[in-house]
Scaffold this active site. Structure first.
Site, PDB file in Angstrom:
ATOM      1  N   ASN A 152      -1.440  -4.419  -4.067  1.00 23.42           N
ATOM      2  CA  ASN A 152      -1.142  -3.355  -3.265  1.00 23.42           C
ATOM      3  C   ASN A 152       0.157  -2.752  -4.037  1.00 23.42           C
ATOM      4  OD1 ASN A 152      -1.255  -1.017  -1.594  1.00 23.42           O
ATOM      5  ND2 ASN A 152       0.284  -1.868  -0.424  1.00 23.42           N
ATOM      6  N   HIS A 182       3.477  -0.382  -3.028  1.00 19.46           N
ATOM      7  CA  HIS A 182       4.255   0.008  -1.953  1.00 19.46           C
ATOM      8  C   HIS A 182       5.649   0.614  -2.353  1.00 19.46           C
ATOM      9  CE1 HIS A 182       5.600   0.605   2.302  1.00 19.46           C
ATOM     10  NE2 HIS A 182       6.579   0.131   1.952  1.00 19.46           N
ATOM     11  N   SER A 200       7.379  -1.461  -5.095  1.00 22.73           N
ATOM     12  CA  SER A 200       6.789  -3.105  -4.921  1.00 22.73           C
ATOM     13  C   SER A 200       5.313  -3.102  -5.247  1.00 22.73           C
ATOM     14  CB  SER A 200       7.486  -3.841  -3.840  1.00 22.73           C
ATOM     15  OG  SER A 200       8.674  -3.686  -3.478  1.00 22.73           O
ATOM     16  N   ASP A 208       2.163  -5.094   4.475  1.00 26.06           N
ATOM     17  CA  ASP A 208       3.151  -5.056   3.269  1.00 26.06           C
ATOM     18  C   ASP A 208       4.267  -6.375   3.274  1.00 26.06           C
ATOM     19  OD1 ASP A 208       2.496  -2.535   2.647  1.00 26.06           O
ATOM     20  OD2 ASP A 208       3.873  -1.636   4.013  1.00 26.06           O
TER      21      ASP A 208
HETATM   22  C1  GRF Z   1       2.199   5.911  -4.008  1.00 29.09           C
HETATM   23  O1  GRF Z   1       3.498   6.255  -3.704  1.00 29.09           O
HETATM   24  C2  GRF Z   1       2.136   4.462  -3.287  1.00 29.09           C
HETATM   25  O2  GRF Z   1       3.128   3.730  -3.425  1.00 29.09           O
HETATM   26  C3  GRF Z   1       1.679   4.513  -1.880  1.00 29.09           C
HETATM   27  O3  GRF Z   1       0.803   5.713  -1.990  1.00 29.09           O
HETATM   28  C4  GRF Z   1       1.190   6.681  -2.933  1.00 29.09           C
HETATM   29  C5  GRF Z   1      -0.186   7.102  -3.716  1.00 29.09           C
HETATM   30  O4  GRF Z   1       0.032   7.837  -4.776  1.00 29.09           O
HETATM   31  N1  GRF Z   1       1.007   3.209  -1.490  1.00 29.09           N
HETATM   32  P1  GRF Z   1      -1.264   8.276  -5.922  1.00 29.09           P
HETATM   33  O5  GRF Z   1      -2.474   8.645  -4.901  1.00 29.09           O
HETATM   34  O6  GRF Z   1      -1.329   6.895  -6.482  1.00 29.09           O
HETATM   35  O7  GRF Z   1      -0.792   9.457  -6.408  1.00 29.09           O
END
Ligand code: GRF
Length: 192
Positions: free
Chosen positions: A109, A111, A138, A147
């Site tokens: 994932n 984050h 991260s 997370d």
């Molecule tokens: C990103 O900021 C990611 O870190 C978070 O959700 C957002 C997703 O953006 N988990 P995208 O859909 O990849 O543009």
């Protein structure tokens, strides 16, 4: 050359990280290919991009479904596509422990904070409110605790004078697009 890892990417919206991962997979030395982009929202913008690039897509709204049933359908789609790795990229769903455990060490994932700081939501505002000099991003392994899995890579992003959550989020996204493909590739390479 070793066979490429087969990655299913789960999204909920824009899918800009998915796009970064997808285009990185087209580089000559890529160690993975994207075999599926799946979303819990049939309107997720990223689905159209993936389809235009010839990547199989799957969409199933979670509305009116139990978490277990929805997870099972997403997992089945990943298996049907032949995925050996699941990559969450803005997938705004809490997964059942069972789903996560079955993919332990094979689910990543991204984050938008420097974990262990600011798990959960509103990460940028929390970093600004705390007076932090940097926010960041991260990439981590997914474990049942939100997370909290092993951090595989991070990138710091400076917080400027007068920064807003939106302006910081925009810049963090640039960092995300660099970090995620690199960390995923390194991780998959390390396993082979
Ligand atoms: C990103 O900021 C990611 O870190 C978070 O959700 C957002 C997703 O953006 N988990 P995208 O859909 O990849 O543009």
């Amino acid at each position: 050359m070793a066979e490429k890892a087969k990655v299913a990417i789960l999204i909920s919206g824009r899918g800009s990280n998915m796009a970064a991962l997808l285009y990185a997979s087209k580089l000559p030395d890529a160690v993975y290919e994207v075999v599926l982009v799946a979303a819990n929202d049939p309107q997720a913008e990223g689905l159209a991009l993936a389809a235009a690039e010839g990547v199989p897509t799957f969409a199933l709204s979670h509305k009116g479904m139990s978490r277990a049933d929805h997870d099972a359908a997403m997992e089945q789609a990943a298996r049907d596509a032949g995925a050996d790795t699941i990559v969450l990229a803005g997938y705004m769903r809490i997964l059942t422990d069972e789903f996560v455990k079955r993919w332990e060490g094979r689910m990543l994932n991204i984050h938008p904070s420097l974990l262990p700081k600011y798990p959960g939501l509103d990460t940028h505002q929390r970093a600004i409110d705390a007076g932090d000099s940097h926010g960041g991003v991260s990439v981590h392994l997914v474990t049942p605790e939100l997370d909290a899995g092993e951090v595989l890579g991070q990138m710091r992003v400076a917080i400027r004078e007068g920064e807003t959550a939106d302006s910081l989020a925009t810049r963090v996204r640039f960092a995300e697009h660099q970090l995620y493909p690199r960390v995923l590739s390194d991780y998959l390479g390390r396993e082979n």
